[in-house]
Design an enzyme around this catalytic site. Structure first.
Site, PDB file in Angstrom:
ATOM      1  CB  THR A 188      32.585  44.744  40.819  1.00  0.00           C
ATOM      2  OG1 THR A 188      33.347  45.681  40.084  1.00  0.00           O
ATOM      3  CG2 THR A 188      31.446  45.511  41.480  1.00  0.00           C
ATOM      4  CE1 TYR A 245      20.661  46.054  33.435  1.00  0.00           C
ATOM      5  CE2 TYR A 245      22.856  46.944  33.793  1.00  0.00           C
ATOM      6  CZ  TYR A 245      21.639  46.991  33.150  1.00  0.00           C
ATOM      7  OH  TYR A 245      21.381  47.963  32.218  1.00  0.00           O
ATOM      8  CB  THR A 246      27.781  42.588  33.796  1.00  0.00           C
ATOM      9  OG1 THR A 246      27.284  41.989  32.601  1.00  0.00           O
ATOM     10  CG2 THR A 246      27.816  41.560  34.900  1.00  0.00           C
ATOM     11  CD1 TRP A 299      39.732  46.123  35.837  1.00  0.00           C
ATOM     12  CD2 TRP A 299      41.622  45.997  34.674  1.00  0.00           C
ATOM     13  NE1 TRP A 299      40.387  47.330  35.957  1.00  0.00           N
ATOM     14  CE2 TRP A 299      41.542  47.274  35.254  1.00  0.00           C
ATOM     15  CE3 TRP A 299      42.747  45.689  33.905  1.00  0.00           C
ATOM     16  CZ2 TRP A 299      42.538  48.245  35.086  1.00  0.00           C
ATOM     17  CZ3 TRP A 299      43.733  46.648  33.738  1.00  0.00           C
ATOM     18  CH2 TRP A 299      43.618  47.911  34.326  1.00  0.00           C
ATOM     19  CE1 TYR A 350      28.092  45.248  37.576  1.00  0.00           C
ATOM     20  CE2 TYR A 350      30.137  46.428  38.013  1.00  0.00           C
ATOM     21  CZ  TYR A 350      29.455  45.249  37.830  1.00  0.00           C
ATOM     22  OH  TYR A 350      30.131  44.057  37.920  1.00  0.00           O
ATOM     23  CG  ASP A 382      13.975  36.779  36.431  1.00  0.00           C
ATOM     24  OD1 ASP A 382      14.941  37.253  37.061  1.00  0.00           O
ATOM     25  OD2 ASP A 382      13.089  37.481  35.910  1.00  0.00           O
ATOM     26  CB  ILE A 383      18.304  35.541  40.420  1.00  0.00           C
ATOM     27  CG1 ILE A 383      18.911  36.777  39.735  1.00  0.00           C
ATOM     28  CG2 ILE A 383      19.049  34.263  40.049  1.00  0.00           C
ATOM     29  CD1 ILE A 383      20.291  37.161  40.286  1.00  0.00           C
ATOM     30  N   GLY A 441      26.918  33.176  31.464  1.00  0.00           N
ATOM     31  CA  GLY A 441      27.859  34.307  31.446  1.00  0.00           C
ATOM     32  C   GLY A 441      29.306  33.823  31.366  1.00  0.00           C
TER      33      GLY A 441
HETATM   34  N1  LIG Z   1      32.810  41.400  33.586  1.00  0.00           N
HETATM   35  C1  LIG Z   1      33.646  42.079  34.388  1.00  0.00           C
HETATM   36  O1  LIG Z   1      34.575  42.752  33.930  1.00  0.00           O
HETATM   37  C2  LIG Z   1      33.447  42.027  35.877  1.00  0.00           C
HETATM   38  C3  LIG Z   1      34.290  42.794  36.674  1.00  0.00           C
HETATM   39  C4  LIG Z   1      34.130  42.755  38.049  1.00  0.00           C
HETATM   40  C5  LIG Z   1      33.157  41.941  38.599  1.00  0.00           C
HETATM   41  N2  LIG Z   1      32.333  41.200  37.809  1.00  0.00           N
HETATM   42  C6  LIG Z   1      31.316  40.366  38.448  1.00  0.00           C
HETATM   43  O2  LIG Z   1      31.606  39.012  38.157  1.00  0.00           O
HETATM   44  C7  LIG Z   1      30.411  38.251  38.065  1.00  0.00           C
HETATM   45  C8  LIG Z   1      30.371  37.494  36.758  1.00  0.00           C
HETATM   46  O3  LIG Z   1      30.405  38.430  35.675  1.00  0.00           O
HETATM   47  P1  LIG Z   1      30.367  37.975  34.144  1.00  0.00           P
HETATM   48  O4  LIG Z   1      31.293  38.871  33.394  1.00  0.00           O
HETATM   49  O5  LIG Z   1      30.526  36.504  34.052  1.00  0.00           O
HETATM   50  O6  LIG Z   1      28.889  38.406  33.757  1.00  0.00           O
HETATM   51  P2  LIG Z   1      28.114  38.158  32.393  1.00  0.00           P
HETATM   52  O7  LIG Z   1      28.992  37.482  31.398  1.00  0.00           O
HETATM   53  O8  LIG Z   1      27.456  39.436  32.025  1.00  0.00           O
HETATM   54  O9  LIG Z   1      27.009  37.113  32.836  1.00  0.00           O
HETATM   55  C9  LIG Z   1      25.962  37.457  33.697  1.00  0.00           C
HETATM   56  C10 LIG Z   1      24.912  36.391  33.573  1.00  0.00           C
HETATM   57  O10 LIG Z   1      23.839  36.757  34.450  1.00  0.00           O
HETATM   58  C11 LIG Z   1      22.637  36.402  33.815  1.00  0.00           C
HETATM   59  N3  LIG Z   1      21.510  37.184  34.351  1.00  0.00           N
HETATM   60  C12 LIG Z   1      21.280  38.513  34.235  1.00  0.00           C
HETATM   61  N4  LIG Z   1      20.122  38.836  34.831  1.00  0.00           N
HETATM   62  C13 LIG Z   1      19.606  37.681  35.345  1.00  0.00           C
HETATM   63  C14 LIG Z   1      18.421  37.359  36.055  1.00  0.00           C
HETATM   64  N5  LIG Z   1      17.522  38.290  36.387  1.00  0.00           N
HETATM   65  N6  LIG Z   1      18.208  36.069  36.406  1.00  0.00           N
HETATM   66  C15 LIG Z   1      19.111  35.117  36.085  1.00  0.00           C
HETATM   67  N7  LIG Z   1      20.260  35.344  35.398  1.00  0.00           N
HETATM   68  C16 LIG Z   1      20.501  36.628  35.038  1.00  0.00           C
HETATM   69  C17 LIG Z   1      22.869  36.720  32.342  1.00  0.00           C
HETATM   70  O11 LIG Z   1      21.973  35.995  31.555  1.00  0.00           O
HETATM   71  P3  LIG Z   1      21.411  36.640  30.176  1.00  0.00           P
HETATM   72  O12 LIG Z   1      22.624  36.983  29.368  1.00  0.00           O
HETATM   73  O13 LIG Z   1      20.598  35.544  29.601  1.00  0.00           O
HETATM   74  O14 LIG Z   1      20.649  37.839  30.607  1.00  0.00           O
HETATM   75  C18 LIG Z   1      24.317  36.254  32.169  1.00  0.00           C
HETATM   76  O15 LIG Z   1      24.391  34.917  31.763  1.00  0.00           O
HETATM   77  C19 LIG Z   1      29.278  39.266  38.243  1.00  0.00           C
HETATM   78  O16 LIG Z   1      28.863  39.245  39.587  1.00  0.00           O
HETATM   79  C20 LIG Z   1      29.922  40.599  37.922  1.00  0.00           C
HETATM   80  O17 LIG Z   1      29.269  41.665  38.591  1.00  0.00           O
HETATM   81  C21 LIG Z   1      32.468  41.222  36.462  1.00  0.00           C
END
Ligand SMILES: NC(=O)c1ccc[n+]([C@@H]2O[C@H](COP(=O)([O-])OP(=O)(O)OC[C@H]3O[C@@H](n4cnc5c(N)ncnc54)[C@H](OP(=O)(O)O)[C@@H]3O)[C@@H](O)[C@H]2O)c1
Length: 283
Positions: free
Chosen positions: A98, A58-59, A153, A128, A33-34, A7
């Site tokens: 988040t 799951y995002t 963000w 979410y 798979d977590i 991610g």
């Molecule tokens: N993006 C935002 O704007 C945002 C904002 C606030 C908070 N956050 C938080 O910040 C953190 C990082 O976000 P991010 O943007 O880096 O997320 P991301 O790019 O969507 O990456 C999430 C990763 O989790 C993996 N994943 C999903 N289901 C899984 C499972 N069952 N087992 C193992 N791996 C799994 C995905 O793998 P696959 O792609 O292979 O499924 C992906 O590599 C998260 O906790 C998110 O909730 C994000």
């Protein structure tokens, strides 16, 4: 031990580990798979990590409204598996959450001008956010040594994010419409990794916020992205009503980062400075 290494935040961590030569074990969704409780516990028992950094989540915020069960499996149940196993095997558990855990009503801009404090109660307005809040609660009830780090963000050089989307749209269209009635502050993945390390170094435990300094709307953010990217594209301000989305978004979701700043001793960086650095990396 790092989960979710594919991610946008996971990849920033891999860059950091590679650059610093720190010993690490990283898992993508295909390796671990977590949501598989036994597999999670076996890996943690085998590796015996000092620290587990969970970037898996799951995002897909809008899709989550239709896939609430899957979203809860990853963001709540699986977080519980990781938290229990971390506690059992004596590892510190670092988890990201988040701004969507808060109600995000615009009136809170007056009540919390510096942003929501970390100890403010959750009141999520979409699936979410609810699953992330429940994941947090699992950790607080299970672990003694943990960091729940809320970010908002999120954007960085890897993966998909608002900065990259705006740059792409601006290169394709003469004008773009962006909402100007949702306010917050971006977290940049390099800032997030840096501050996480500082908090771990200080042996901090609890719930903290990591975002940049300043308060802006998505429209303000888009305008600065376009300006710094040196593309010719007009940015129009629109309201959330003119851009309907399946999941409700917070109107105000700034995170108060003063506790993080006090503990790390490092001033939280302004969003414009961090954005400039990101644009430079993307060129
Ligand atoms: N993006 C935002 O704007 C945002 C904002 C606030 C908070 N956050 C938080 O910040 C953190 C990082 O976000 P991010 O943007 O880096 O997320 P991301 O790019 O969507 O990456 C999430 C990763 O989790 C993996 N994943 C999903 N289901 C899984 C499972 N069952 N087992 C193992 N791996 C799994 C995905 O793998 P696959 O792609 O292979 O499924 C992906 O590599 C998260 O906790 C998110 O909730 C994000």
């Amino acid at each position: 031990m790092l989960t979710g290494f594919g991610g946008q935040l996971g990849r920033e961590w891999v860059d950091h580990f590679t650059q610093t030569g720190l010993e690490f074990n990283a898992f993508g969704s295909a390796d671990l798979d977590i949501t598989d409780e036994k597999a999670v516990d076996k890996v943690i028992a085998d590796i015996k990590p000092d620290v587990i950094i969970n970037c898996a989540a799951y995002t897909k915020v809008d899709l989550a409204e239709d896939e609430s069960e899957r979203c809860a499996e990853v963001n709540t149940l699986a977080v519980g598996y990781l938290a229990s196993s971390a506690a059992k095997h004596g590892a510190k558990f670092v988890h990201y959450s988040t701004d969507y855990v808060f109600s995000g009503v615009i009136e809170d801009r007056i009540t919390f001008p510096k942003g929501y404090p970390p100890n403010h109660g959750g009141n999520p307005q979409n699936v979410y956010g609810r699953t992330k809040w429940e994941g947090e609660e699992f950790i607080r009830n299970t672990c003694e040594d943990y960091l729940i780090l809320r970010v908002s963000w999120l954007c960085g050089k890897h993966g998909n994010n608002f900065v990259k989307t705006m740059r792409r749209l601006a290169s394709e269209r003469p004008e773009i419409n962006v909402v100007s009635d949702q306010f917050g502050s971006p977290s940049f993945t390099d800032q997030v990794v840096f501050n996480t390390i500082k908090l771990i170094d200080k042996q901090a435990s609890g719930t903290f916020h990591i975002a940049s300094d300043g308060l802006i709307s998505w429209y303000d953010f888009a305008k600065e992205i376009i300006r710094l990217s040196d593309v010719n594209c007009k940015v129009n301000s629109i309201s959330s009503n003119e851009f309907p989305q399946k999941a409700t978004r917070p109107a105000y979701s700034k995170l108060d980062c003063s506790e993080t700043e006090q503990l790390t001793g490092v001033k939280i960086e302004n969003w414009k400075t961090a954005l400039q650095r990101l644009i430079y990396k993307l060129v």
